[in-house]
Design a protein around this motif. Structure first.
Motif, PDB file in Angstrom:
ATOM      1  N   HIS A 193       0.840  -1.193   0.000  1.00  0.00           N
ATOM      2  CA  HIS A 193       0.000   0.000   0.000  1.00  0.00           C
ATOM      3  C   HIS A 193       0.872   1.238   0.000  1.00  0.00           C
ATOM      4  O   HIS A 193       1.886   1.291   0.704  1.00  0.00           O
ATOM      5  CB  HIS A 193      -0.905  -0.010   1.244  1.00  0.00           C
ATOM      6  CG  HIS A 193      -1.749   1.212   1.381  1.00  0.00           C
ATOM      7  ND1 HIS A 193      -2.947   1.361   0.718  1.00  0.00           N
ATOM      8  CD2 HIS A 193      -1.556   2.355   2.073  1.00  0.00           C
ATOM      9  CE1 HIS A 193      -3.469   2.544   1.023  1.00  0.00           C
ATOM     10  NE2 HIS A 193      -2.649   3.167   1.840  1.00  0.00           N
ATOM     11  N   LEU A 194       0.487   2.217  -0.817  1.00  0.00           N
ATOM     12  CA  LEU A 194       1.134   3.522  -0.698  1.00  0.00           C
ATOM     13  C   LEU A 194       0.087   4.609  -0.708  1.00  0.00           C
ATOM     14  O   LEU A 194      -1.053   4.396  -1.161  1.00  0.00           O
ATOM     15  CB  LEU A 194       2.179   3.760  -1.784  1.00  0.00           C
ATOM     16  CG  LEU A 194       1.785   3.927  -3.244  1.00  0.00           C
ATOM     17  CD1 LEU A 194       2.875   4.685  -3.977  1.00  0.00           C
ATOM     18  CD2 LEU A 194       1.616   2.569  -3.905  1.00  0.00           C
ATOM     19  N   SER A 195       0.482   5.750  -0.153  1.00  0.00           N
ATOM     20  CA  SER A 195      -0.445   6.858  -0.079  1.00  0.00           C
ATOM     21  C   SER A 195       0.289   8.158  -0.375  1.00  0.00           C
ATOM     22  O   SER A 195       1.492   8.274  -0.137  1.00  0.00           O
ATOM     23  CB  SER A 195      -1.119   6.917   1.297  1.00  0.00           C
ATOM     24  OG  SER A 195      -0.161   7.066   2.316  1.00  0.00           O
ATOM     25  N   LEU A 196      -0.460   9.100  -0.890  1.00  0.00           N
ATOM     26  CA  LEU A 196       0.047  10.449  -1.155  1.00  0.00           C
ATOM     27  C   LEU A 196      -0.687  11.414  -0.247  1.00  0.00           C
ATOM     28  O   LEU A 196      -1.926  11.435  -0.250  1.00  0.00           O
ATOM     29  CB  LEU A 196      -0.184  10.826  -2.620  1.00  0.00           C
ATOM     30  CG  LEU A 196       0.182  12.259  -3.008  1.00  0.00           C
ATOM     31  CD1 LEU A 196       1.682  12.476  -2.937  1.00  0.00           C
ATOM     32  CD2 LEU A 196      -0.344  12.588  -4.403  1.00  0.00           C
ATOM     33  N   HIS A 197       0.081  12.159   0.535  1.00  0.00           N
ATOM     34  CA  HIS A 197      -0.489  13.161   1.423  1.00  0.00           C
ATOM     35  C   HIS A 197      -0.183  14.549   0.868  1.00  0.00           C
ATOM     36  O   HIS A 197       0.981  14.832   0.520  1.00  0.00           O
ATOM     37  CB  HIS A 197       0.091  13.033   2.833  1.00  0.00           C
ATOM     38  CG  HIS A 197      -0.316  11.779   3.531  1.00  0.00           C
ATOM     39  ND1 HIS A 197      -0.469  11.713   4.904  1.00  0.00           N
ATOM     40  CD2 HIS A 197      -0.613  10.541   3.072  1.00  0.00           C
ATOM     41  CE1 HIS A 197      -0.833  10.490   5.245  1.00  0.00           C
ATOM     42  NE2 HIS A 197      -0.934   9.767   4.157  1.00  0.00           N
ATOM     43  N   ILE A 198      -1.195  15.378   0.813  1.00  0.00           N
ATOM     44  CA  ILE A 198      -1.028  16.764   0.368  1.00  0.00           C
ATOM     45  C   ILE A 198      -1.457  17.668   1.523  1.00  0.00           C
ATOM     46  O   ILE A 198      -2.617  17.633   1.946  1.00  0.00           O
ATOM     47  CB  ILE A 198      -1.872  17.069  -0.884  1.00  0.00           C
ATOM     48  CG1 ILE A 198      -1.593  16.051  -1.995  1.00  0.00           C
ATOM     49  CG2 ILE A 198      -1.582  18.481  -1.383  1.00  0.00           C
ATOM     50  CD1 ILE A 198      -2.514  16.195  -3.205  1.00  0.00           C
ATOM     51  N   VAL A 199      -0.488  18.431   2.031  1.00  0.00           N
ATOM     52  CA  VAL A 199      -0.781  19.296   3.171  1.00  0.00           C
ATOM     53  C   VAL A 199      -0.086  20.649   3.001  1.00  0.00           C
ATOM     54  O   VAL A 199       1.144  20.653   2.855  1.00  0.00           O
ATOM     55  CB  VAL A 199      -0.310  18.662   4.506  1.00  0.00           C
ATOM     56  CG1 VAL A 199      -0.702  19.550   5.675  1.00  0.00           C
ATOM     57  CG2 VAL A 199      -0.851  17.261   4.677  1.00  0.00           C
ATOM     58  N   PRO A 200      -0.789  21.765   3.071  1.00  0.00           N
ATOM     59  CA  PRO A 200      -2.245  21.875   3.060  1.00  0.00           C
ATOM     60  C   PRO A 200      -2.767  21.789   1.626  1.00  0.00           C
ATOM     61  O   PRO A 200      -2.071  22.146   0.680  1.00  0.00           O
ATOM     62  CB  PRO A 200      -2.471  23.282   3.627  1.00  0.00           C
ATOM     63  CG  PRO A 200      -1.278  24.060   3.160  1.00  0.00           C
ATOM     64  CD  PRO A 200      -0.129  23.083   3.160  1.00  0.00           C
ATOM     65  N   SER A 201      -3.969  21.307   1.478  1.00  0.00           N
ATOM     66  CA  SER A 201      -4.567  21.215   0.149  1.00  0.00           C
ATOM     67  C   SER A 201      -4.964  22.606  -0.351  1.00  0.00           C
ATOM     68  O   SER A 201      -5.410  23.456   0.423  1.00  0.00           O
ATOM     69  CB  SER A 201      -5.805  20.318   0.184  1.00  0.00           C
ATOM     70  OG  SER A 201      -5.461  19.028   0.652  1.00  0.00           O
ATOM     71  N   GLN A 202      -4.809  22.795  -1.676  1.00  0.00           N
ATOM     72  CA  GLN A 202      -5.152  24.061  -2.296  1.00  0.00           C
ATOM     73  C   GLN A 202      -6.095  23.802  -3.470  1.00  0.00           C
ATOM     74  O   GLN A 202      -6.042  22.735  -4.077  1.00  0.00           O
ATOM     75  CB  GLN A 202      -3.882  24.758  -2.803  1.00  0.00           C
ATOM     76  CG  GLN A 202      -2.865  25.067  -1.721  1.00  0.00           C
ATOM     77  CD  GLN A 202      -1.561  25.603  -2.270  1.00  0.00           C
ATOM     78  OE1 GLN A 202      -1.338  25.636  -3.484  1.00  0.00           O
ATOM     79  NE2 GLN A 202      -0.676  26.021  -1.364  1.00  0.00           N
ATOM     80  N   PRO A 203      -6.932  24.774  -3.821  1.00  0.00           N
ATOM     81  CA  PRO A 203      -7.860  24.564  -4.946  1.00  0.00           C
ATOM     82  C   PRO A 203      -7.145  24.154  -6.233  1.00  0.00           C
ATOM     83  O   PRO A 203      -7.675  23.372  -7.014  1.00  0.00           O
ATOM     84  CB  PRO A 203      -8.541  25.924  -5.088  1.00  0.00           C
ATOM     85  CG  PRO A 203      -8.524  26.498  -3.706  1.00  0.00           C
ATOM     86  CD  PRO A 203      -7.208  26.046  -3.117  1.00  0.00           C
TER      87      PRO A 203
END
Lengths: 114, 115
Positions: free
Chosen positions: A72-82
């Motif tokens: 399993h892999l995941s992508l985290h986006i912080v902070p999300s932008q429009p």
């Protein structure tokens, strides 16, 4: 049978919050993984990659986590932008064989709401 | 421009016609890939070139599909006797070297519609 699976067709998050995009794979022999971002009518754009020997790679707002035991892999986006609103593809590849043709998931459409 | 360029952007053809899709990779890139992306799916590998040599064509769906890169730069994907199931976006990607550690850079694709 799909070797790379993105089981969530879509994801909606609020601006400023974290976006977590998930990807599962079935072939434990994959050597590396990548995330691509795609806007409508454009080609995929490379975001971030991770080697199978690592468990985390970070680049600015983007972090990819790899859990080999769970495939399993995941992508985290912080902070999300429009502007992050797009379709995100997970892809995997091998070092040998065809010198790196990629196997893609079906994509997850991320919507970041202001 | 400095990116991968594909032409035409859109192609409509009648079933049974032959079509040719062009890819101009980033200058100097050794590796070139073709992918097919059906609606709602991820890109699927078709074929790979290292310079002018076609090293892998295992993804080509039938012998109606043919690709070439005669001088190791521009590549053409040709589809003969097109069928409706050939309707898809065809993506070209290039990579600077042979190393899979470097990411592939994609063009914007050619959207092919077979009537």
């Amino acid at each position: 049978d799909q070797q790379v699976k993105q089981n969530s067709p879509s994801l909606s998050v609020q601006e400023g919050r974290i976006s977590i995009l998930n990807c599962d794979y079935t072939n434990s022999m994959f050597d590396y993984f990548l995330w691509y971002k795609k806007y409508p009518a454009e080609g995929p754009t490379f975001l971030i990659s991770i080697s199978s020997i690592k468990d985390k790679n970070e680049d600015g707002r983007f972090t990819v986590f790899l859990n080999k035991s769970a495939k399993h892999l995941s992508l985290h986006i912080v902070p999300s932008q429009p502007g992050d609103s797009a379709v995100y593809f997970c892809a995997a590849g091998f070092y040998g064989g065809s010198q790196g043709n990629l196997i893609f998931g079906k994509g997850t459409k991320l919507s970041v709401k202001p | 421009g400095a990116g991968v360029s594909q032409s035409p952007r859109y192609k409509v053809a009648k079933r049974g016609q032959d079509v040719a899709l062009r890819c101009d990779p980033i200058s100097g890139h050794v590796s070139l890939f073709w992918y097919q992306q059906a609606l709602g799916q991820g890109p699927e590998f078709l074929t790979y070139f290292q310079n002018e040599a076609q090293l892998d064509k295992s993804g080509l769906p039938s012998d109606r599909f043919f690709a070439e890169r005669p001088e190791g730069s521009v590549s053409t994907l040709k589809i003969q006797r097109t069928q409706q199931e050939d309707s898809a976006v065809y993506l070209c990607a290039s990579r600077p070297t042979l190393s899979p550690n470097q990411p592939q850079h994609f063009g914007d694709g050619t959207r092919l519609s077979i009537l």
